[in-house]
Design a protein around this motif. Structure first.
Motif, PDB file in Angstrom:
ATOM      1  N   ASP A 113       0.350  11.502   3.675  1.00 35.70           N
ATOM      2  CA  ASP A 113      -0.114  11.753   4.868  1.00 35.70           C
ATOM      3  C   ASP A 113      -1.482  11.004   5.518  1.00 35.70           C
ATOM      4  O   ASP A 113      -2.053  11.373   6.675  1.00 35.70           O
ATOM      5  N   ARG A 114      -1.925  10.125   4.506  1.00 33.91           N
ATOM      6  CA  ARG A 114      -3.089   9.606   4.843  1.00 33.91           C
ATOM      7  C   ARG A 114      -2.993   8.134   5.443  1.00 33.91           C
ATOM      8  O   ARG A 114      -3.764   7.296   5.433  1.00 33.91           O
ATOM      9  N   LEU A 115      -1.523   7.737   5.384  1.00 37.29           N
ATOM     10  CA  LEU A 115      -0.879   6.460   5.682  1.00 37.29           C
ATOM     11  C   LEU A 115      -0.264   6.653   6.960  1.00 37.29           C
ATOM     12  O   LEU A 115       0.685   7.473   7.043  1.00 37.29           O
ATOM     13  N   LEU A 116      -0.319   5.676   7.797  1.00 37.06           N
ATOM     14  CA  LEU A 116       0.651   5.672   8.967  1.00 37.06           C
ATOM     15  C   LEU A 116       2.137   5.052   8.269  1.00 37.06           C
ATOM     16  O   LEU A 116       2.080   4.477   7.101  1.00 37.06           O
ATOM     17  N   ARG A 171       0.928  -1.287  -0.120  1.00 35.20           N
ATOM     18  CA  ARG A 171       0.016  -0.001  -0.049  1.00 35.20           C
ATOM     19  C   ARG A 171       0.793   1.082   0.101  1.00 35.20           C
ATOM     20  O   ARG A 171       1.409   1.502   1.037  1.00 35.20           O
ATOM     21  N   VAL A 172       1.024   2.009  -1.261  1.00 30.65           N
ATOM     22  CA  VAL A 172       1.801   3.013  -1.342  1.00 30.65           C
ATOM     23  C   VAL A 172       0.887   4.325  -1.712  1.00 30.65           C
ATOM     24  O   VAL A 172      -0.279   4.240  -2.119  1.00 30.65           O
ATOM     25  N   PRO A 173       1.527   5.246  -1.356  1.00 36.23           N
ATOM     26  CA  PRO A 173       0.649   6.776  -1.632  1.00 36.23           C
ATOM     27  C   PRO A 173       0.323   6.835  -3.402  1.00 36.23           C
ATOM     28  O   PRO A 173       1.312   6.323  -3.892  1.00 36.23           O
ATOM     29  N   ASN A 174      -0.758   7.108  -3.576  1.00 39.18           N
ATOM     30  CA  ASN A 174      -0.999   7.275  -5.094  1.00 39.18           C
ATOM     31  C   ASN A 174      -1.896   8.467  -5.249  1.00 39.18           C
ATOM     32  O   ASN A 174      -2.118   9.263  -4.350  1.00 39.18           O
ATOM     33  N   GLU A 175      -2.518   8.540  -6.476  1.00 39.29           N
ATOM     34  CA  GLU A 175      -3.351   9.490  -6.843  1.00 39.29           C
ATOM     35  C   GLU A 175      -4.515   9.587  -5.722  1.00 39.29           C
ATOM     36  O   GLU A 175      -5.449  10.586  -5.764  1.00 39.29           O
ATOM     37  N   ARG A 176      -4.998   8.402  -5.201  1.00 36.15           N
ATOM     38  CA  ARG A 176      -6.091   8.265  -4.249  1.00 36.15           C
ATOM     39  C   ARG A 176      -5.818   8.631  -2.944  1.00 36.15           C
ATOM     40  O   ARG A 176      -6.746   9.022  -2.034  1.00 36.15           O
TER      41      ARG A 176
END
Length: 230
Positions: free
Chosen positions: A193-196, A184-189
């Protein structure tokens, strides 16, 4: 302390291993991918034992006991971190029943078998603890088979805590929200800062294992500041 970590070669498991290694604990990482385990061992400075196995197999805990005896590894702590997320439909009506059975085997039944087999050794540890990595998906209305499995895992962990109190074995259940991992990596969705951070969970586990013997963190939830991401 000597700590077993299932699913310890990547993601949250590896993040926990990194922090516990820094804290001076001796580690045994279990995973199904030998190459990933070897990379994890290298990342930890070669200071960890690794054991390659299918963690859903009933035979794996027994094989691990043989391996630990060969390496004179007497475990104090068992961290049940390995988990699967097979279905991407985000539905609890569409997947076939065998898909639910499959994920319950991976996320609940296998953990049950691990505890049942390894508990006699953990009881003998100097600081006997079992840590279960759950998920906030098991706390909310989550339309996924993964959510069902994590809710069942929570019920099991809470029961385990009650049953093992008299034996002096502490059980801790941790519910991470969405966490930055290889999967689970940051992407366009999902913004960063929405992930721990995986290190957030590692720091919490290290702190829990530094408490006095008479202290037990029973259940802990940690989410991104703005709440869960789906």
């Amino acid at each position: 302390m000597r700590v077993i970590i299932t699913g310890g070669s990547r993601g949250i498991g590896l993040a926990i291993a990194r922090q516990l290694s820094i804290s001076g604990h001796e580690l045994l990482l279990v995973g199904r991918n030998g190459e990933s385990l070897a990379e994890a061992r290298t990342a930890l400075g070669g200071n960890a034992l690794v054991f390659t196995a299918d963690q859903t197999s009933e035979e794996t805990p027994d094989r691990l006991i043989i391996y630990m005896k060969e390496h004179q590894f007497q475990p104090d702590v068992l961290i049940l971190n390995a988990a699967a997320f097979f279905d991407d439909t985000r539905s609890v009506t569409e997947p076939k029943g065998e898909e639910l059975e499959r994920i319950l085997l991976a996320n609940v039944v296998s953990n049950y078998n691990w505890v049942r087999t390894l508990l006699p050794l953990i009881r003998q540890g100097e600081y006997p603890r079992i840590l279960v990595i759950g998920s906030t998906a098991g706390l909310r209305a989550d339309t996924s088979l993964y959510g069902i499995s994590k809710a069942a895992l929570r019920n099991y962990a809470l029961g385990l805590r009650e049953e093992l109190k008299p034996a002096g074995v502490g059980v801790t259940l941790i519910h991470p929200g969405g966490t930055f991992t290889e999967r689970r990596v940051p992407n366009e969705r999902t913004a960063p800062d929405r992930l721990l951070e995986g290190s957030d969970i590692g720091l919490l586990v290290a702190a829990i294992l530094s408490l006095s013997p008479q202290a037990v963190v029973e259940e802990l939830t940690v989410r991104p500041m703005l709440g869960d991401t789906f």
